[in-house]
Design a protein around this motif. Sequence first.
Motif, PDB file in Angstrom:
ATOM      1  N   LEU A 121      73.047  47.251  97.423  1.00 39.10           N
ATOM      2  CA  LEU A 121      72.130  46.495  96.570  1.00 39.10           C
ATOM      3  C   LEU A 121      71.093  45.745  97.395  1.00 39.10           C
ATOM      4  CD1 LEU A 121      71.198  45.489  93.820  1.00 39.10           C
ATOM      5  CD2 LEU A 121      72.941  43.685  93.982  1.00 39.10           C
ATOM      6  N   ALA A 122      71.498  45.177  98.497  1.00 36.98           N
ATOM      7  CA  ALA A 122      70.554  44.423  99.335  1.00 36.98           C
ATOM      8  C   ALA A 122      69.389  45.301  99.787  1.00 36.98           C
ATOM      9  CB  ALA A 122      71.268  43.820 100.542  1.00 36.98           C
ATOM     10  N   ASP A 123      69.653  46.561 100.108  1.00 35.81           N
ATOM     11  CA  ASP A 123      68.584  47.479 100.518  1.00 35.81           C
ATOM     12  C   ASP A 123      67.618  47.753  99.368  1.00 35.81           C
ATOM     13  OD1 ASP A 123      69.771  47.715 103.032  1.00 35.81           O
ATOM     14  OD2 ASP A 123      70.917  49.498 102.451  1.00 35.81           O
ATOM     15  N   VAL A 124      68.142  47.923  98.171  1.00 31.66           N
ATOM     16  CA  VAL A 124      67.308  48.196  97.004  1.00 31.66           C
ATOM     17  C   VAL A 124      66.427  46.989  96.699  1.00 31.66           C
ATOM     18  CG1 VAL A 124      67.362  48.669  94.523  1.00 31.66           C
ATOM     19  CG2 VAL A 124      68.897  49.908  96.067  1.00 31.66           C
ATOM     20  N   VAL A 125      67.004  45.802  96.777  1.00 32.01           N
ATOM     21  CA  VAL A 125      66.233  44.575  96.547  1.00 32.01           C
ATOM     22  C   VAL A 125      65.167  44.422  97.618  1.00 32.01           C
ATOM     23  CG1 VAL A 125      66.347  42.053  96.475  1.00 32.01           C
ATOM     24  CG2 VAL A 125      68.074  43.422  95.278  1.00 32.01           C
ATOM     25  N   GLU A 126      65.491  44.718  98.840  1.00 28.01           N
ATOM     26  CA  GLU A 126      64.522  44.636  99.939  1.00 28.01           C
ATOM     27  C   GLU A 126      63.342  45.589  99.706  1.00 28.01           C
ATOM     28  OE1 GLU A 126      63.104  43.276 103.744  1.00 28.01           O
ATOM     29  OE2 GLU A 126      64.567  42.505 102.326  1.00 28.01           O
ATOM     30  N   ARG A 127      63.634  46.816  99.269  1.00 26.45           N
ATOM     31  CA  ARG A 127      62.558  47.773  98.971  1.00 26.45           C
ATOM     32  C   ARG A 127      61.640  47.240  97.884  1.00 26.45           C
ATOM     33  NH1 ARG A 127      66.324  52.633  98.759  1.00 26.45           N
ATOM     34  NH2 ARG A 127      66.203  52.283  96.521  1.00 26.45           N
ATOM     35  N   GLN A 160      58.553  48.835  96.000  1.00 29.10           N
ATOM     36  CA  GLN A 160      59.045  50.128  95.523  1.00 29.10           C
ATOM     37  C   GLN A 160      60.158  49.886  94.501  1.00 29.10           C
ATOM     38  OE1 GLN A 160      61.211  52.609  98.276  1.00 29.10           O
ATOM     39  NE2 GLN A 160      60.494  54.456  97.234  1.00 29.10           N
ATOM     40  N   PRO A 161      59.907  50.212  93.239  1.00 28.69           N
ATOM     41  CA  PRO A 161      60.953  50.030  92.228  1.00 28.69           C
ATOM     42  C   PRO A 161      62.047  51.076  92.387  1.00 28.69           C
ATOM     43  CG  PRO A 161      59.084  51.136  91.274  1.00 28.69           C
ATOM     44  CD  PRO A 161      58.693  50.778  92.689  1.00 28.69           C
ATOM     45  N   THR A 162      63.206  50.769  91.868  1.00 26.40           N
ATOM     46  CA  THR A 162      64.318  51.711  91.840  1.00 26.40           C
ATOM     47  C   THR A 162      64.851  51.764  90.415  1.00 26.40           C
ATOM     48  OG1 THR A 162      64.926  51.215  94.130  1.00 26.40           O
ATOM     49  CG2 THR A 162      66.616  52.252  92.758  1.00 26.40           C
ATOM     50  N   VAL A 163      64.980  52.959  89.892  1.00 28.30           N
ATOM     51  CA  VAL A 163      65.529  53.163  88.553  1.00 28.30           C
ATOM     52  C   VAL A 163      67.049  53.227  88.681  1.00 28.30           C
ATOM     53  CG1 VAL A 163      65.650  54.740  86.582  1.00 28.30           C
ATOM     54  CG2 VAL A 163      63.471  54.384  87.782  1.00 28.30           C
ATOM     55  N   ILE A 164      67.725  52.456  87.851  1.00 24.31           N
ATOM     56  CA  ILE A 164      69.184  52.425  87.856  1.00 24.31           C
ATOM     57  C   ILE A 164      69.682  53.313  86.719  1.00 24.31           C
ATOM     58  CG2 ILE A 164      71.235  50.950  87.770  1.00 24.31           C
ATOM     59  CD1 ILE A 164      69.162  50.350  90.070  1.00 24.31           C
ATOM     60  N   THR A 165      70.632  54.190  87.043  1.00 27.38           N
ATOM     61  CA  THR A 165      71.139  55.126  86.046  1.00 27.38           C
ATOM     62  C   THR A 165      72.619  54.871  85.759  1.00 27.38           C
ATOM     63  OG1 THR A 165      71.720  56.791  87.702  1.00 27.38           O
ATOM     64  CG2 THR A 165      69.510  56.924  86.737  1.00 27.38           C
ATOM     65  N   ARG A 166      73.004  55.239  84.543  1.00 33.38           N
ATOM     66  CA  ARG A 166      74.412  55.216  84.148  1.00 33.38           C
ATOM     67  C   ARG A 166      74.682  56.571  83.524  1.00 33.38           C
ATOM     68  NH1 ARG A 166      75.019  50.948  80.276  1.00 33.38           N
ATOM     69  NH2 ARG A 166      75.389  49.534  82.005  1.00 33.38           N
ATOM     70  N   ARG A 167      75.592  57.287  84.115  1.00 35.09           N
ATOM     71  CA  ARG A 167      75.923  58.642  83.660  1.00 35.09           C
ATOM     72  C   ARG A 167      74.686  59.536  83.626  1.00 35.09           C
ATOM     73  NH1 ARG A 167      78.826  55.370  79.860  1.00 35.09           N
ATOM     74  NH2 ARG A 167      80.971  55.184  80.551  1.00 35.09           N
ATOM     75  N   GLY A 168      73.814  59.343  84.616  1.00 32.60           N
ATOM     76  CA  GLY A 168      72.619  60.166  84.742  1.00 32.60           C
ATOM     77  C   GLY A 168      71.450  59.754  83.867  1.00 32.60           C
TER      78      GLY A 168
END
Length: 88
Positions: free
Chosen positions: A16-22, A28-36
């Motif tokens: 998570l820390a890497d995603v927040v840093e990005r 750079q946003p990151t899309v979070i998925t649940r079951r794809g």
Amino acid sequence: MTEAPHESIRDLRSHLADVVERADRYHQPTVITRRGRPVAAVVSIDVLRRYQELEEQELNRLVDERMAHRGAGTPLEDVLRETLSRDD
């Protein structure tokens, strides 16, 4: 515009820390998925604040537009309901 990376909730837990840093440092946003399926996103606070500003501006525009046509008699509650129900 390039597509944001996707991370499953399970994978996200380990870095998570890497995603927040990005999001924070590189915008750079990151899309979070649940079951794809996309369910959320990690974005910088600047992006969130800008989105909220745009949303408020749109609401104000709708209110102003409706107030200019008072003869139509649309209650403010209807304007708010219409705005909040939009999928945009």
